[in-house]
Structure formats: C-alpha cells, structure tokens
Design a protein around this motif. Structure first.
Motif, PDB file in Angstrom:
ATOM      1  N   GLU A 142       0.835  -1.211   0.000  1.00  0.00           N
ATOM      2  CA  GLU A 142       0.000   0.000   0.000  1.00  0.00           C
ATOM      3  C   GLU A 142       0.864   1.254   0.000  1.00  0.00           C
ATOM      4  OE1 GLU A 142      -3.786   0.095   2.382  1.00  0.00           O
ATOM      5  OE2 GLU A 142      -2.803  -1.595   3.369  1.00  0.00           O
ATOM      6  N   LEU A 143       1.925   1.245   0.780  1.00  0.00           N
ATOM      7  CA  LEU A 143       2.818   2.397   0.825  1.00  0.00           C
ATOM      8  C   LEU A 143       3.483   2.616  -0.530  1.00  0.00           C
ATOM      9  CD1 LEU A 143       4.515   1.863   4.321  1.00  0.00           C
ATOM     10  CD2 LEU A 143       2.552   3.310   3.766  1.00  0.00           C
ATOM     11  N   ASP A 144       3.877   1.520  -1.175  1.00  0.00           N
ATOM     12  CA  ASP A 144       4.486   1.638  -2.505  1.00  0.00           C
ATOM     13  C   ASP A 144       3.527   2.288  -3.493  1.00  0.00           C
ATOM     14  OD1 ASP A 144       6.880   0.555  -1.762  1.00  0.00           O
ATOM     15  OD2 ASP A 144       6.541  -1.410  -2.663  1.00  0.00           O
ATOM     16  N   ALA A 145       2.293   1.840  -3.486  1.00  0.00           N
ATOM     17  CA  ALA A 145       1.309   2.370  -4.435  1.00  0.00           C
ATOM     18  C   ALA A 145       1.081   3.863  -4.210  1.00  0.00           C
ATOM     19  CB  ALA A 145      -0.003   1.599  -4.305  1.00  0.00           C
ATOM     20  N   LEU A 146       0.980   4.265  -2.950  1.00  0.00           N
ATOM     21  CA  LEU A 146       0.772   5.683  -2.648  1.00  0.00           C
ATOM     22  C   LEU A 146       2.009   6.504  -3.001  1.00  0.00           C
ATOM     23  CD1 LEU A 146      -1.149   5.376   0.726  1.00  0.00           C
ATOM     24  CD2 LEU A 146      -2.019   6.396  -1.385  1.00  0.00           C
ATOM     25  N   TYR A 147       3.172   5.959  -2.741  1.00  0.00           N
ATOM     26  CA  TYR A 147       4.406   6.666  -3.104  1.00  0.00           C
ATOM     27  C   TYR A 147       4.466   6.901  -4.615  1.00  0.00           C
ATOM     28  CZ  TYR A 147       9.127   6.850  -4.916  1.00  0.00           C
ATOM     29  OH  TYR A 147      10.225   7.162  -5.661  1.00  0.00           O
ATOM     30  N   GLN A 148       4.109   5.879  -5.398  1.00  0.00           N
ATOM     31  CA  GLN A 148       4.143   6.026  -6.858  1.00  0.00           C
ATOM     32  C   GLN A 148       3.185   7.134  -7.298  1.00  0.00           C
ATOM     33  OE1 GLN A 148       6.391   4.461  -8.335  1.00  0.00           O
ATOM     34  NE2 GLN A 148       6.804   2.556  -7.266  1.00  0.00           N
ATOM     35  N   GLN A 149       2.015   7.203  -6.676  1.00  0.00           N
ATOM     36  CA  GLN A 149       1.061   8.257  -7.025  1.00  0.00           C
ATOM     37  C   GLN A 149       1.604   9.628  -6.636  1.00  0.00           C
ATOM     38  OE1 GLN A 149      -3.057   7.406  -5.751  1.00  0.00           O
ATOM     39  NE2 GLN A 149      -2.470   5.261  -5.595  1.00  0.00           N
ATOM     40  N   ALA A 150       2.240   9.710  -5.484  1.00  0.00           N
ATOM     41  CA  ALA A 150       2.790  10.989  -5.029  1.00  0.00           C
ATOM     42  C   ALA A 150       3.912  11.454  -5.946  1.00  0.00           C
ATOM     43  CB  ALA A 150       3.292  10.852  -3.594  1.00  0.00           C
ATOM     44  N   ALA A 151       4.807  10.528  -6.324  1.00  0.00           N
ATOM     45  CA  ALA A 151       5.966  10.885  -7.139  1.00  0.00           C
ATOM     46  C   ALA A 151       5.568  11.364  -8.527  1.00  0.00           C
ATOM     47  CB  ALA A 151       6.916   9.692  -7.240  1.00  0.00           C
ATOM     48  N   ALA A 152       4.416  10.910  -9.003  1.00  0.00           N
ATOM     49  CA  ALA A 152       3.983  11.268 -10.355  1.00  0.00           C
ATOM     50  C   ALA A 152       3.654  12.746 -10.495  1.00  0.00           C
ATOM     51  CB  ALA A 152       2.772  10.421 -10.744  1.00  0.00           C
ATOM     52  N   ASN A 153       3.289  13.400  -9.394  1.00  0.00           N
ATOM     53  CA  ASN A 153       2.947  14.824  -9.464  1.00  0.00           C
ATOM     54  C   ASN A 153       3.215  15.460  -8.107  1.00  0.00           C
ATOM     55  OD1 ASN A 153       1.984  17.309 -10.343  1.00  0.00           O
ATOM     56  ND2 ASN A 153      -0.161  16.780  -9.987  1.00  0.00           N
ATOM     57  N   ALA A 154       4.506  15.672  -7.824  1.00  0.00           N
ATOM     58  CA  ALA A 154       4.917  16.162  -6.507  1.00  0.00           C
ATOM     59  C   ALA A 154       5.469  17.579  -6.597  1.00  0.00           C
ATOM     60  CB  ALA A 154       5.974  15.229  -5.918  1.00  0.00           C
ATOM     61  N   PHE A 155       5.355  18.301  -5.489  1.00  0.00           N
ATOM     62  CA  PHE A 155       5.946  19.634  -5.396  1.00  0.00           C
ATOM     63  C   PHE A 155       7.469  19.544  -5.513  1.00  0.00           C
ATOM     64  CE2 PHE A 155       1.990  20.548  -3.039  1.00  0.00           C
ATOM     65  CZ  PHE A 155       1.635  21.765  -3.604  1.00  0.00           C
ATOM     66  N   THR A 156       8.050  20.454  -6.247  1.00  0.00           N
ATOM     67  CA  THR A 156       9.498  20.612  -6.204  1.00  0.00           C
ATOM     68  C   THR A 156       9.836  21.608  -5.095  1.00  0.00           C
ATOM     69  OG1 THR A 156       9.558  22.462  -7.757  1.00  0.00           O
ATOM     70  CG2 THR A 156       9.639  20.221  -8.690  1.00  0.00           C
ATOM     71  N   ALA A 157      11.105  21.627  -4.712  1.00  0.00           N
ATOM     72  CA  ALA A 157      11.535  22.592  -3.699  1.00  0.00           C
ATOM     73  C   ALA A 157      11.293  24.018  -4.186  1.00  0.00           C
ATOM     74  CB  ALA A 157      13.010  22.369  -3.371  1.00  0.00           C
ATOM     75  N   THR A 158      11.547  24.248  -5.462  1.00  0.00           N
ATOM     76  CA  THR A 158      11.336  25.588  -6.033  1.00  0.00           C
ATOM     77  C   THR A 158       9.883  26.007  -5.913  1.00  0.00           C
ATOM     78  OG1 THR A 158      13.150  25.225  -7.587  1.00  0.00           O
ATOM     79  CG2 THR A 158      11.591  26.984  -8.111  1.00  0.00           C
ATOM     80  N   GLU A 159       8.968  25.083  -6.192  1.00  0.00           N
ATOM     81  CA  GLU A 159       7.543  25.396  -6.123  1.00  0.00           C
ATOM     82  C   GLU A 159       7.085  25.678  -4.700  1.00  0.00           C
ATOM     83  OE1 GLU A 159       5.901  22.812  -9.945  1.00  0.00           O
ATOM     84  OE2 GLU A 159       6.176  21.827  -8.004  1.00  0.00           O
TER      85      GLU A 159
END
Length: 671
Positions: free
Chosen positions: A649-666
């Motif tokens: 479950e953690l892997d699946a959520l991580y993959q979803q998060a990584a697909a559209n995550a904030f950058t440090a600049t943002e």
C-alpha cells in the motif's frame, strides 16, 4: 583495477547503489573535484594523529567553502552516487592522464541537467574534445514515463530502455548513453567542446532498434539526427537543450521542509544502574538515594555508574551542585526512547554536564509535541527509515546518530507561543494550495506539519522509495515527494498515521495491528509458549539464550501454517519464505515469528535481537522478563509484521505521489 597499464578505452554501466560496504571516505575523494572542495587530513587535536575510518583509511575534512556554493549557489549537493564516482575515475584515467582515449557509459542521466553537477559537466567539457549524448529518457520522476507535451506521441508511454518482456518495469530513473572522446591534441576551453545530443522517446524496443540502426552496420528505422548543444557558464554547463525539473533532487529535503532540528539526547552514562532504567519506580528510588546521600563518597557507593569521571563531567561537582539546586526532583523522571521500540525512563537535567549532551532546546519543546527522528547521510539502509516519538529520544535511536524534527518550535520572539516548524514561504504556498488559514503560530500551520510528518513516514517506509533512491539517500537528508493532489495527500496522511502508531512506543497499537493484519492473523503472532505445551512458569520468562552482541539467538524455522501465512495482497515474500519459533531458553519460545520479522532492522539495529539482548538474565542479575515486558515484546513482533504488510500500500501511494509532486522551487525553498 589496472594501475600501470596504458588505458585508452573505458566502457561500462556504473552501479547506482551507494550502500555498498565500500570505503566511502576513500572513494569520496574521487568526487571532491566535482564538489569543488579541498580535502585535508583530519587531525585529532589531542593526539595530533590523523584520524582513521573503520577501514583504516585516513579521514579527510573539507577546507573552506566549496566552489559549488561560491560559484553556483548550491548549498546541498547529490554527488555521492556511485555512477558519479565512475565518471570521475574514467575522467582521471582518460581525460587527464591519457594522451587520447574514449569513455562510453550508460548511466543515470541526472548529471545532464542536475543542479548538483555544474562543476562535473564543466570538468568533462574541459578534458574531452567531443561528446555524444543519446538521452534514452524513461524517467519516472521527471516525465512520469510519458512523452512530454509538444513532441510526437505526446502522452504515450515512455519506457525505460531496460524494459523487456521479462522485466516490464525496467528501472525508474532516466538513462543516457554518453561517449566522450579525447584527441591527441591540446586541451580546449569548455565552450569549444563539440556536444552532440539527441533524444529517444517511446517504447523500449523502439529505442533499442533506433540505436542499432544508428551503427555503421545497422539496419532498420533511420535513427534520429544529433543536434548541437552549446553549454555555457550562464546555463550551468548543461548537456541538454531542455531542462525538465523533477525527481529526488528536485523534491524538498527534510531539513529544507522543516527548518529546525535537534540532535538526540546523549546521556553517555550507561544503560544499567545509572540515569536510565526500564522501570520508573526503580529509577526514582535509585536517584532519591543518590541525592539523599550525606556525602559524595556515600552517593558514589550507592550509584557507582555516576561516580565515574568522563570528558567534561566532574561527578562530584555535578552531584554537589544538583543537590544544592534541590534534587531529587520528581519532574526530572521522564520517558525516554533509547532504541527503536525500546522505551525506558531517564533522570533528566541539563545542568553541570550531568548528561553528556542534554539538548535543552529539545527538552523544552517536548510537551504536547511530536518528533520525526531521522539520520543525515545514513551508513546503513535501515537508518533511512524515520522513527516517531512524542518524548525525548536518545541520540543513538539510530546507530549513526539521530536528529529530530519537532512539529512545533519555540518562537523567535519574546512571546511564549510556539510556531509550526515550516518555512514562512513554504507555509504560505501550502496554505493557499490546501485552503488553510492563519500564521505559523496558528492551528492550521501546526496541523499541516503534523500531516507532512505522516506523509514522510508513509513514503520513507515504502520499500519502493528505499529501493529507488538508495544511492541518493546515503548522501543527504531524505527528499520528500509531497503530492499536489489533495486526495493522494489525504490517503498518505491516513496511512502515515498507521505507520506512526506502529512505531510509537508510547501508545498501544493493537487496533492498528488488527486493522492491517486482521484479528485472526495478529492473534497467532508471537505468543509465548512452552515446548511441552504446558502452562508457563516464572522461570520460563528468563532469557538464557544469547542474543547480546555477536550472539545469534535461537530462531527455529518452520513452514507457515495455513492460517499463519501472509495474504497475497501484501506482496510476494513480505514475511519471508518461512516462519519460526524464537526461543528465550530451552523450554520457552515466542511462537510464529516470521523470518522477515526476525531479521527486520530499524535505525541500523536488528530490532528483536537487540531488545532481547539487553534483557538477558545474565545482564540483569538473573531477573526474568516481567509480564508487561512479555506482552510488549509480542507487540513488537506484531507491529513489525504490520509494518511489513503495509509495504504494498505504501508503494502504491508513493508512486502516485511521485507522479505529481511539489518541487523545492515550487515550495519557495531557495537552494
């Protein structure tokens, strides 16, 4: 490694994993050049001798500021990937030492445009006359493995070049083939080096076919033509005409997201018979007797551990001064997380070096707070996992040394309120994004930091995150992929709450264990039994098997029973191939301790083995476990089993998060 032979060709596919058990300090000298730092011997001020690492190699330390910061403003760099070391080694042998030669690598492509790599790129441009780059793309973090907008096939799959029918996942980072040529000519300025670049997008089989077609003897679809790239100081010597930000390096690091951190408390007074005890009542009685003594000599005979002088600790002065200050004090007895899942009690005082490092600023913000415990540049993979606490943490909760990020910190002004531990710009951006209100001192800000903690616990305990970023994680704080999607964010918060409950040694977690594992499977994990099936006796609670130090303990493997086996949805091999019975003496054992639970490590320690080792009968006056300890150890078994079961479950959520995550600049973070 050839040391004397003439080398004119270097070809390879460098590894990515920095947790390799190699001499990190020695190899680190390879990339000092790319970091723009000067290394000098680390001299012990007392002995005047050069300090040495665990491999016997001289330790080095940085002299002055790095050129990476002075010239490019890069405070944080990610240059300890093994592939970067391989580049530097090849550059030294061909670009600097050889009269002429060729280097060709297929590797992680982050160096082409990465913020950390301008000196590396300039150095390669300075030591080679011509560079060809075949960018194979396929980067999950920068493009989501999709062809970007504006290109033919926009939105279609962009696979890793390593994707095959046998391995449809391939690898997650983007890759590139680079070929660097040095001619038997004088060196040229980096702006004069000819750089030829081309992109490959789409399916892996098509990328490989196009590469083959590009060979002089190749057949098939005509390969793409190269375009000229002109790296300059102004564009930070980038080796690509485009700049797509994303991935681990672009995500905010923990210390950028949470500006305030403390090191853990470091008593350095021993764990037995000193300022620490597993029982609050026994610690209270011991410290009462210590401070009730009429002289230091009498106090020393009562608590010998506190009578030993140590660096900066004068035991007689400390005793006299604290006694004059009114000690013993009931308020000084406080919960203390010593190791993962090992909660004890500490007699706390920040005065007179009574504790080696009391970390007063940590102690002063403990009340009604929570802490994200982690490590900077961990040496072991299990040290990457964060540990949760709502109480004081030992410096060695992580073997290398724990840092704690508080949810709330004391404000900088003269008022008594506390502020959320988040940068002002970041708070304003997240406030707008999530529709929150108020300032950093207000409830919404403190709550969002607590939620970010839970996002962090969920992602950093995801096996996929650990596997994909091993090399980068060994060189920096963890970087966090905070999803922009509110629903994904909320699901991560909920799952992170389960992780924190399982890690929190101060709260009962049976409700969470059963929610994850189900009541029946949880009930079968870790009951204490006798070999003969008889009723347990007090003597059965003595730990006589050696778990301390190099002791291997006694875990007897056996197949899973039908009702004991993990569920398929938890992932293949999540609890190992078998379960086992964990013996504490010749007659008694904790039953059904799965293989992966028995070998589980957290903070750099084998969790079950370490807990049992400290409670061996021969280490505590032949005392058996008390019933609360028996119950707690069983909970540890169940909690670890639940943490492992959450992995998919953690892997699946991580993959979803990584697909559209904030950058440090943002998030308004300046680097």
């Amino acid at each position: 490694m050839k040391h004397k032979a003439k080398i004119i060709v270097v070809i390879g596919n460098p590894p990515y994993d920095a947790f390799a058990g190699v001499a990190q300090a020695q190899e680190g000298e390879l990339v000092a050049h790319y970091k723009g730092i000067t290394l000098v011997d680390d001299i012990d001020p007392k002995s005047k001798q050069v300090r040495r690492d665990e491999f016997g190699h001289p330790k080095k330390k940085q002299k002055g500021q790095s050129a990476l910061y002075l010239e490019y403003g890069v405070r944080k760099q990610l240059l300890d990937d093994l592939y970067v070391r391989f580049f530097r080694m090849a550059e030294e042998r061909i670009g600097e030492a050889a009269e002429f030669g060729i280097v060709s690598y297929i590797s992680n492509s982050s160096y082409l445009t990465g913020r950390s790599h301008p000196i590396m790129r300039k150095s390669l441009l300075s030591n080679f006359h011509r560079i060809w780059i075949d960018n194979l793309n396929g980067d999950k973090y920068r493009t989501g493995k999709l062809i970007p907008a504006g290109l033919p096939g926009t939105g279609k799959a962009d696979q890793s070049a390593f994707t095959t029918e046998m391995d449809p996942r391939g690898i997650q980072p983007g890759t590139a083939i680079v070929t660097l040529v040095k001619r038997a000519e004088a060196k040229i300025a980096p702006t004069k080096t000819v750089v030829c670049y081309r992109d490959f997008w789409g399916l892996a089989k098509d990328k490989r076919a196009e590469l083959i077609a590009a060979l002089p003897s190749g057949v098939g679809k005509a390969s793409k033509s190269y375009e000229a790239v002109q790296p300059t100081r102004e564009n930070r010597w980038r080796l690509s005409p485009t700049m797509v930000e994303g991935g681990f390096e672009a995500w905010p690091a923990l210390d950028e997201l949470f500006p305030v951190n403390y090191q853990g408390v470091q008593p350095s007074r021993g764990l037995d018979g000193s300022v620490i005890d597993t029982k609050a009542a026994e610690l209270t009685e011991r410290m009462r007797r210590y401070f009730a003594a009429s002289s230091f000599a009498a106090a020393s005979s009562r608590v010998p551990e506190l009578a030993e002088g140590r660096a900066r600790y004068n035991p007689e002065k400390a005793w006299s001064s604290l006694k004059a200050d009114g000690h013993f004090k009931d308020s000084a007895i406080c919960p203390f997380l010593v190791f993962p899942f090992d909660r004890r009690f500490l007699y706390y005082s920040s005065d007179y070096k009574f504790l080696n490092e009391a970390r007063r600023e940590f102690y002063e913000c403990v009340e009604d707070n929570e802490f994200f415990g982690c490590v900077f540049a961990p040496r072991k993979a299990s040290e990457v996992y964060p540990i949760y606490s709502r109480e004081l943490m030992n410096y060695h909760v992580h073997e290398r040394g724990s840092y704690v990020f508080p949810r709330e910190t004391r404000s900088d002004d003269l008022l008594t309120h506390r502020d959320a531990n988040i940068g002002e710009k970041t708070w304003r951006i997240l406030r707008e994004h999530f529709g929150l209100k108020g300032e950093r001192r207000d409830a919404d800000a403190c709550a969002i930091v607590g939620k970010l903690f839970r996002v962090g616990f969920a992602i950093l305990h995801a096996p996929a995150y650990q596997a994909e970023h091993k090399s980068a994680l060994s060189a920096d704080w963890a970087h966090l992929s905070i999803p922009k999607d509110r629903k994904v964010f909320a699901r991560l918060v909920d799952k992170g709450e389960q992780v924190t409950r399982l890690l929190d040694a101060n709260r009962d977690a049976r409700e969470v264990v059963e929610a994850v594992l189900g009541h029946e499977r949880a009930a079968l994990l870790g009951p204490l039994k006798r070999d003969d099936g008889g009723k347990l006796r007090p003597a059965d609670l003595k730990i006589n098997v050696t778990y301390w130090g190099s002791g291997k303990g006694r875990w007897k493997s056996r197949p899973f029973g039908a009702d004991e086996a993990p569920l398929d949805g938890w992932g293949e091999g999540v609890w190992g191939d078998q379960t086992g019975d964990l013996y504490i003496n010749d007659e008694a054992f904790f039953a059904n301790v799965p293989e992966a639970v028995w070998t589980y490590q957290l903070g750099g320690y084998p969790v079950l083995k370490k807990w049992l080792g400290y409670r061996q009968a021969d280490r505590r006056d032949d005392k058996p476990l008390i019933d609360d300890e028996r119950k707690w150890f069983r909970q540890i078994v169940q909690r670890v089993a639940a943490l492992l079961a959450l992995g998919a479950e953690l892997d699946a959520l991580y993959q979803q998060a990584a697909a559209n995550a904030f950058t440090a600049t943002e998030l308004g973070i300046e680097r």
